[in-house]
Motif scaffolding. Structure first.
Motif, PDB file in Angstrom:
ATOM      1  N   GLN A 417     -25.543  36.511  24.897  1.00 44.32           N
ATOM      2  CA  GLN A 417     -26.811  36.728  25.841  1.00 44.32           C
ATOM      3  C   GLN A 417     -27.484  35.888  26.145  1.00 44.32           C
ATOM      4  N   SER A 418     -27.933  35.076  24.765  1.00 45.32           N
ATOM      5  CA  SER A 418     -29.185  34.386  24.683  1.00 45.32           C
ATOM      6  C   SER A 418     -29.084  33.306  24.046  1.00 45.32           C
ATOM      7  N   TYR A 419     -28.017  32.468  23.635  1.00 41.24           N
ATOM      8  CA  TYR A 419     -27.702  31.649  23.636  1.00 41.24           C
ATOM      9  C   TYR A 419     -26.981  30.892  23.991  1.00 41.24           C
ATOM     10  N   GLU A 420     -26.446  29.109  24.115  1.00 39.46           N
ATOM     11  CA  GLU A 420     -25.427  28.166  24.266  1.00 39.46           C
ATOM     12  C   GLU A 420     -25.329  28.339  22.934  1.00 39.46           C
ATOM     13  N   PHE A 421     -23.807  27.843  22.316  1.00 41.62           N
ATOM     14  CA  PHE A 421     -24.023  27.461  20.519  1.00 41.62           C
ATOM     15  C   PHE A 421     -22.930  25.682  20.624  1.00 41.62           C
ATOM     16  N   ALA A 422     -23.487  24.969  19.982  1.00 37.39           N
ATOM     17  CA  ALA A 422     -23.358  23.725  20.096  1.00 37.39           C
ATOM     18  C   ALA A 422     -23.019  23.437  18.536  1.00 37.39           C
ATOM     19  N   ALA A 423     -21.512  23.968  18.505  1.00 32.07           N
ATOM     20  CA  ALA A 423     -21.772  22.809  16.485  1.00 32.07           C
ATOM     21  C   ALA A 423     -22.192  21.993  15.866  1.00 32.07           C
ATOM     22  N   VAL A 424     -22.516  22.209  14.950  1.00 32.80           N
ATOM     23  CA  VAL A 424     -23.344  20.167  14.391  1.00 32.80           C
ATOM     24  C   VAL A 424     -22.360  20.095  12.906  1.00 32.80           C
ATOM     25  N   ASP A 425     -21.786  20.920  12.551  1.00 37.45           N
ATOM     26  CA  ASP A 425     -20.973  20.737  11.563  1.00 37.45           C
ATOM     27  C   ASP A 425     -19.528  20.741  12.128  1.00 37.45           C
ATOM     28  N   ALA A 426     -18.322  20.007  11.708  1.00 36.27           N
ATOM     29  CA  ALA A 426     -16.945  20.038  11.792  1.00 36.27           C
ATOM     30  C   ALA A 426     -16.320  21.104  10.715  1.00 36.27           C
ATOM     31  N   GLU A 427     -16.797  20.411  10.351  1.00 36.05           N
ATOM     32  CA  GLU A 427     -16.064  21.341   8.715  1.00 36.05           C
ATOM     33  C   GLU A 427     -16.896  21.830   8.087  1.00 36.05           C
ATOM     34  N   VAL A 428     -16.247  23.189   7.660  1.00 35.08           N
ATOM     35  CA  VAL A 428     -16.984  23.678   6.741  1.00 35.08           C
ATOM     36  C   VAL A 428     -16.649  24.151   5.159  1.00 35.08           C
ATOM     37  N   PRO A 429     -17.073  23.547   4.358  1.00 30.13           N
ATOM     38  CA  PRO A 429     -16.685  23.968   3.709  1.00 30.13           C
ATOM     39  C   PRO A 429     -16.339  26.241   2.497  1.00 30.13           C
ATOM     40  N   LEU A 430     -14.913  25.540   1.788  1.00 25.90           N
ATOM     41  CA  LEU A 430     -14.824  27.325   1.594  1.00 25.90           C
ATOM     42  C   LEU A 430     -15.050  27.355   0.143  1.00 25.90           C
ATOM     43  N   GLU A 431     -15.461  28.650  -0.138  1.00 27.88           N
ATOM     44  CA  GLU A 431     -15.654  29.224  -1.943  1.00 27.88           C
ATOM     45  C   GLU A 431     -15.002  30.622  -1.975  1.00 27.88           C
ATOM     46  N   LEU A 432     -14.632  30.549  -3.058  1.00 29.80           N
ATOM     47  CA  LEU A 432     -13.856  31.931  -3.332  1.00 29.80           C
ATOM     48  C   LEU A 432     -14.473  32.574  -4.685  1.00 29.80           C
ATOM     49  N   GLY A 433     -15.093  33.385  -4.029  1.00 32.21           N
ATOM     50  CA  GLY A 433     -16.334  34.102  -5.143  1.00 32.21           C
ATOM     51  C   GLY A 433     -15.843  35.620  -4.615  1.00 32.21           C
ATOM     52  N   MET A 434     -15.837  36.030  -4.477  1.00 32.27           N
ATOM     53  CA  MET A 434     -14.759  38.320  -4.788  1.00 32.27           C
ATOM     54  C   MET A 434     -15.190  38.638  -3.024  1.00 32.27           C
ATOM     55  N   THR A 435     -15.759  37.571  -2.383  1.00 31.82           N
ATOM     56  CA  THR A 435     -14.652  37.254  -1.280  1.00 31.82           C
ATOM     57  C   THR A 435     -14.860  35.544  -0.838  1.00 31.82           C
ATOM     58  N   MET A 436     -14.165  35.207   0.217  1.00 30.42           N
ATOM     59  CA  MET A 436     -13.847  34.254   0.535  1.00 30.42           C
ATOM     60  C   MET A 436     -15.766  34.129   1.574  1.00 30.42           C
ATOM     61  N   ARG A 437     -16.081  32.779   1.331  1.00 23.30           N
ATOM     62  CA  ARG A 437     -17.543  32.699   2.170  1.00 23.30           C
ATOM     63  C   ARG A 437     -17.436  31.220   2.698  1.00 23.30           C
ATOM     64  N   ALA A 438     -18.306  30.992   3.491  1.00 23.16           N
ATOM     65  CA  ALA A 438     -18.817  29.114   3.674  1.00 23.16           C
ATOM     66  C   ALA A 438     -18.984  29.221   2.646  1.00 23.16           C
ATOM     67  N   ALA A 439     -19.060  27.759   1.844  1.00 23.31           N
ATOM     68  CA  ALA A 439     -19.621  27.016   0.972  1.00 23.31           C
ATOM     69  C   ALA A 439     -20.464  26.911   1.174  1.00 23.31           C
TER      70      ALA A 439
END
Ligand code: HEM
Length: 457
Positions: A417-439
């Motif tokens: 409702q508040s914003y339009e979004f455009a991606a700056v980063d195309a790829e986001v590296p992942l990291e597997l800790g206790m859960t999987m998250r963006a590194a």
């Protein structure tokens, strides 16, 4: 006669240990591609080598989490570490103790109860959107932003009016506990917790601070007597079993810590990837925003809107398909069993993986592509139940899943409702800790919408 599961080839001395340690998610995907739906890894040096099984087909997952759940127990080293770090709450308890806890806690997560938290979630989403009005260069990294939004949302539903005194303690100490559980949970040998190593001391301090804030608030609420504030601590204190017995103060604290552990990073990851994917796919973003505008017409999203926003719901489900926060779940088998024709001996570590099954080509066409319409009702109904299981399944499925959906949909609707979004980063590296998250960063450029009402927050 069931067959031996195919062995995934590994290093001559260490077996699959290096592959699993350096790139678990990649090793799992390759194992399915090269060997099929049930595989065996051997990991570790001779003498310390462990066998572990991974099961990737939807039918196999159903057997392990659902139909034969009693043969596949939550008994591996990670669960032991969680128990020792934050107590034996709903995530880790078993048998009689578990059944009692789930019976007492389930009523706290009915739709009616959870719907009552929609206002708090909306307030937190509005405050987040408001904070972005001052973002430098109009760019924000949605990874820390969603971590903060999810942390505040879950802390607020737990601690209610005490949120501000609790949130700093949780923000500072939870990562220390998470790091310790992970490090110790996967180590072949563990140093006793009582030894005064720097890591043990850090973990003990974090545990003490978390216990202290929970214990203080629980004691204050209990002393105040009847409390109708509706936050989870009050509801846990008021919960009664069939025989009228209550959870004792330690058990209330264990549950609070479990909800923080299970309900914070998971939701943050799902939301961060939801926003990132919308920012990368302008057509889907346009469709989601058109739906939000048509349904809400500028007013705040409420719980009743969830079923009126089917496209946004598909977007959130698709984000959790591609980026399941709980990418791998582990169990230990009790007796010998047969899964998809393969023999799994009793006493084995057995893993299932939404990361692999939710990209399995038998269930998903063009599995790596983002396509929310996969979750159109007819397509969803045609798929096996366990082709998509970001919230687990069977008797130990996620108790917070409706809250997570509510937070996800209300959060995304408010941001759209508040914003339009455009991606700056195309790829986001992942990291597997206790859960999987963006590194890495998942930055988005924001354009404020003219009709945006959030500035009034
Ligand atoms: C997108 C967000 C979430 C995801 C992806 C997620 C995922 C999961 C999964 C996969 C499990 C099962 C684990 C297993 O079988 O080994 C689980 C269990 C659990 N989750 Fe969630 N969860 C989320 C949000 C939440 C929230 C918000 C809460 C609480 C406020 C929560 C509380 C729990 C609890 C207590 C359990 C253990 C249930 C039991 O064993 O009876 N989760 N979650």
């Amino acid at each position: 006669m069931s067959k031996q599961a195919p062995l995934v080839a590994g290093h001559p001395l260490l077996g699959s240990l290096p592959d699993l340690r350096d790139d678990t998610l990649g090793a799992y995907l390759r194992a399915r591609r090269d060997h099929g739906d049930v595989v065996r890894f051997e990991a570790g040096p001779p003498g310390l080598r462990a066998s572990l099984y991974a099961v990737f087909s939807a039918d196999g997952v159903q057997q392990i989490l659902g139909t034969e759940a009693s043969n596949f127990r939550k008994e591996n080293d990670v669960y032991t570490e969680i128990r020792e770090s934050i107590g034996n709450g709903l995530l880790t308890s078993q048998d009689e103790e578990y059944i009692r806890q789930r019976r007492m806690i389930q009523p706290l997560f009915t739709r009616r109860r959870v719907d009552a938290y929609a206002g708090a979630v909306h307030d937190e989403a509005t405050a987040t959107a408001h904070r972005w009005t001052t973002a430098s260069g109009n760019v924000v990294d949605v990874v820390p932003e969603m971590a903060e939004f999810a942390l505040r949302s879950v802390t607020r539903i737990l601690f209610g009016s005490d949120i501000e005194s609790a949130v700093d303690v949780v923000r500072r100490n939870f990562p220390v506990i998470g790091e310790s559980v992970l490090r110790r949970g996967v180590a072949p040998l563990r140093i006793p917790r009582t030894w005064p190593t720097p890591a043990n001391r850090r973990t003990a301090t974090a545990q003490r601070e978390l216990y202290a804030i929970c214990d203080r608030i629980i004691a204050e609420r209990t002393a105040a007597g009847h409390d109708d504030s509706g936050d989870m601590i009050s509801l846990l204190i008021g919960a009664r079993d069939e025989d009228g017995s209550a959870l004792d103060a330690d058990s209330v604290r264990d549950q609070v810590l479990v909800f923080l552990l299970a309900g914070h990073e998971t939701t943050a990851t799902a939301l961060a990837f939801g926003l990132h994917l919308l920012a990368r796919h302008p057509d889907a973003q346009h469709a989601a925003r058109a739906e939000v505008d048509a349904v809400l017409d500028g007013r705040p999203a409420s719980a009743a809107d969830l079923e009126r926003l089917p496209y946004l719901t598909r977007v959130f489900k698709e984000a959790m398909r591609l980026y399941p926060s709980v990418a791998i779940m582990g169990r230990r088998s009790v007796a010998d069993s047969e899964v998809c024709g393969f023999h799994i001996p009793g006493g084995s570590d057995v893993y299932v993986s939404p990361w692999v099954t939710q990209r399995h080509p038998d269930y998903w066409e063009n599995p790596d592509a983002f396509d929310p319409d996969r979750f159109a009702p007819d397509l969803e109904a045609a798929r096996p139940r366990y082709a998509w299981f970001p919230f687990g399944g069977g008797p130990r499925s996620c108790i917070g899943q409706y809250f997570a959906m509510l937070e996800g949909i209300i959060g995304l609707a408010t941001f759209l409702q508040s914003y339009e979004f455009a991606a700056v980063d195309a790829e986001v590296p992942l990291e597997l800790g206790m859960t999987m998250r963006a590194a890495g960063p998942a930055r988005v450029r924001l354009t404020r919408r003219p009709s945006s009402g959030e500035a009034a927050a």
